[in-house]
Design a protein around this motif. Structure first.
Motif, short mmCIF file in Angstrom:
data_model
loop_
_atom_site.label_atom_id
_atom_site.label_comp_id
_atom_site.label_asym_id
_atom_site.label_seq_id
_atom_site.Cartn_x
_atom_site.Cartn_y
_atom_site.Cartn_z
N THR A 1 -9.25 2.68 6.71
CA THR A 1 -8.65 3.04 5.54
C THR A 1 -8.21 4.59 5.58
N VAL A 2 -7.40 5.15 4.69
CA VAL A 2 -6.83 6.38 4.88
C VAL A 2 -7.93 7.41 4.94
N SER A 3 -8.95 7.52 4.42
CA SER A 3 -10.02 8.40 4.19
C SER A 3 -10.75 8.37 5.73
N GLU A 4 -10.78 7.09 6.24
CA GLU A 4 -11.60 6.91 7.54
C GLU A 4 -10.59 7.62 8.59
N ALA A 5 -9.32 7.34 8.71
CA ALA A 5 -8.46 7.54 9.66
C ALA A 5 -8.36 9.35 9.65
N GLN A 6 -8.30 9.75 8.24
CA GLN A 6 -8.15 11.35 8.42
C GLN A 6 -9.74 11.89 8.85
N GLU A 7 -10.63 11.29 8.56
CA GLU A 7 -11.95 12.00 9.10
C GLU A 7 -11.97 11.92 10.60
N ILE A 8 -11.54 10.58 11.02
CA ILE A 8 -11.76 10.24 12.58
C ILE A 8 -10.65 11.19 13.37
N THR A 9 -9.41 11.25 12.91
CA THR A 9 -8.45 11.79 13.64
C THR A 9 -8.19 13.30 13.30
N GLY A 10 -8.73 13.86 12.22
CA GLY A 10 -8.32 15.34 11.69
C GLY A 10 -6.70 15.32 11.30
N ILE A 11 -6.26 14.37 11.13
CA ILE A 11 -4.73 14.31 10.37
C ILE A 11 -5.11 14.09 8.84
N ASP A 12 -4.57 15.18 8.35
CA ASP A 12 -4.33 14.92 6.83
C ASP A 12 -3.31 14.02 6.34
N ASP A 13 -2.24 13.98 7.02
CA ASP A 13 -1.03 13.29 6.50
C ASP A 13 -1.01 11.80 7.15
N VAL A 14 -1.61 11.08 6.37
CA VAL A 14 -1.95 9.69 6.76
C VAL A 14 -1.08 8.68 5.68
N ARG A 15 -0.11 7.93 6.26
CA ARG A 15 0.88 7.30 5.35
C ARG A 15 0.73 5.47 5.84
N PHE A 16 1.46 4.59 5.14
CA PHE A 16 1.34 3.46 5.47
C PHE A 16 2.60 3.18 6.10
N LEU A 17 2.60 1.89 7.08
CA LEU A 17 3.67 1.58 7.89
C LEU A 17 4.87 1.30 7.22
N ASP A 18 4.87 0.98 6.05
CA ASP A 18 6.24 0.61 5.50
C ASP A 18 6.93 2.05 5.16
#
Length: 414
Positions: A88-105
């Motif tokens: 999920t977006v929130s999981e990706a933000q927490e793991i990576t430390g990247i705030d700007d997470v978007r979808f591939l489209d």
């Protein structure tokens, strides 16, 4: 792990007005509806902590800002029914430390804006290639694709930059390698308990791999080598189909992978629990070389210098064994280097210009002798951390002394 700091170090090496596009990759097709198990691009994993397919890391560096953007797949309930949950977006933000997470489209539109409006002059991709005949991996395909779409923009290879960073492990990485080694140790003891004449090489392999999965490993760090008798003289033997005969040796080169980090250990065991006199003589030479390298390893040395130390001990030993007349001829029985870097890859990446060991490097220590005429192949391999003033053998607790090995193997028969 501080993925934000790792990305900052990469930004520092990038040109002004440039962008890095790093793809996690896609599954490799085999046949019909069969695909190989997915492995994320290791440099993508190093900079994000994510190991899933269909993800893209964009790092843009302009006069205005240094910004990381992560693109992931949007959840599809029908697909997740078949293949499991997406990150999920929130999981990706927490793991990576990247705030700007978007979808591939949204990726294509972002690239168009980036190239048209932000005056990006250089594009970085992971363009690593091991040998000429290798098929291009997914990141190389994408680099070629972008070169055609945006001619005139230079394409640069980010792989050497990240390799230089990966050569020095932080405390979190060292802890993961320690755990991979601990799991490997437990599994080798399980192998020793079950090893006896009449067992097959694949049964020894199965014992090891069962135990590492039982202890929480991701899997093997590389295909397990279990070579008995003459098979132990083949450096990358992994057929593992023969019977382990009485009074032969079993050479096992293997390692667990834990949360993306590898162990790489070799031990050579007597199948019946006791080395013959000749096997013991050869083993003692190899063990002496292993210990000499471990004693010498320190910052400022090169892997070649460590290999020269191993060759000297092995060469003198082979002269005493009557195998050669001059120790300089040791290459007849020892034909590989004594060390390589270890980490996310079992033969971890290195930067060619960075040949002197520095604190934080993890390397192997793996001298061996391979004597076809005696059907004896012996290698003793440990994993070493270079420290500020020397080294620490991370696998020091793994049995390597022949007396200790014999005692353990005979104890399990009692």
């Amino acid at each position: 792990m501080n993925f934000t700091e790792r990305r900052k170090q990469v930004f520092d090496k990038m040109d002004q007005d440039s962008a890095l596009l790093l793809f996690s990759g896609i599954e490799l097709h085999v046949s019909a509806d069969e695909y190989l198990p997915f492995e994320a691009n290791r440099n993508f994993f190093y900079l994000t902590g994510l190991r899933r397919d269909h993800m893209i890391l964009m790092m843009k560096k302009t006069a205005k800002e240094e910004k990381s953007i992560l693109f992931i797949e949007e959840a599809d309930l029908n697909q997740e029914r078949w293949f499991g949950r997406k990150v999920t977006v929130s999981e990706a933000q927490e793991i990576t430390g990247i705030d700007d997470v978007r979808f591939l489209d949204s990726f294509e539109g972002m690239v168009n804006r980036l190239m048209a409006r932000e005056d990006i002059g250089t594009l970085y991709f992971d363009c690593y290639r091991y040998q000429v005949e290798d098929l291009p991996d997914y990141n190389m395909v994408k680099a070629e694709e972008f070169a055609k779409k945006f001619p005139g923009r230079p394409i640069k290879n980010i792989a050497p930059v990240i390799a230089a960073l990966r050569m020095q492990k932080d405390e979190d990485e060292i802890a993961l390698v320690r755990q991979a080694i601990k799991i490997t140790d437990d599994a080798l003891k399980f192998v020793m308990k079950n090893l006896k004449p009449g067992c097959t090489e694949y049964q020894a392999q199965a014992d090891f791999e069962y135990k590492i999965f039982h202890e929480g490993a991701d899997g093997t760090a590389f295909p397990t080598i279990a070579g008995s008798g003459a098979n132990g003289t083949m450096l990358h033997y992994d057929t593992n189909r023969d019977v382990c005969e009485d009074e032969t040796l079993l050479l096992m080169d293997l390692g667990a992978k834990f949360q993306g980090y590898c162990a790489d250990i070799t031990r050579t065991y007597p199948v019946n629990g006791k080395y013959t006199d000749r096997q013991r003589q050869v083993y003692d030479v190899v063990l002496a070389a292993n210990r000499a390298v471990a004693k010498a390893a320190k910052p400022g040395m090169t892997l070649k210098e460590l290999d020269d130390i191993a060759k000297d001990v092995l060469g003198e030993g082979c002269v005493k064994l009557g195998l050669i007349e001059k120790k300089e001829d040791v290459g007849i029985y020892y034909m590989h280097g004594v060390s390589h870097h270890l980490g996310i890859d079992v033969h971890d990446v290195t930067a060619a210009w960075n040949d002197k060991l520095r604190p934080g490097a993890i390397i192997t220590d793996e001298p061996g002798l391979y004597i076809d005429e005696w059907e004896i192949g012996i290698r003793v391999e440990d994993d070493i951390l270079i420290t500020e003033d020397g080294c620490e053998v991370l696998s020091e607790n793994l049995m390597r002394d022949p007396d200790q090995i014999e005692a353990f193997m005979q104890e399990k028969e009692a």
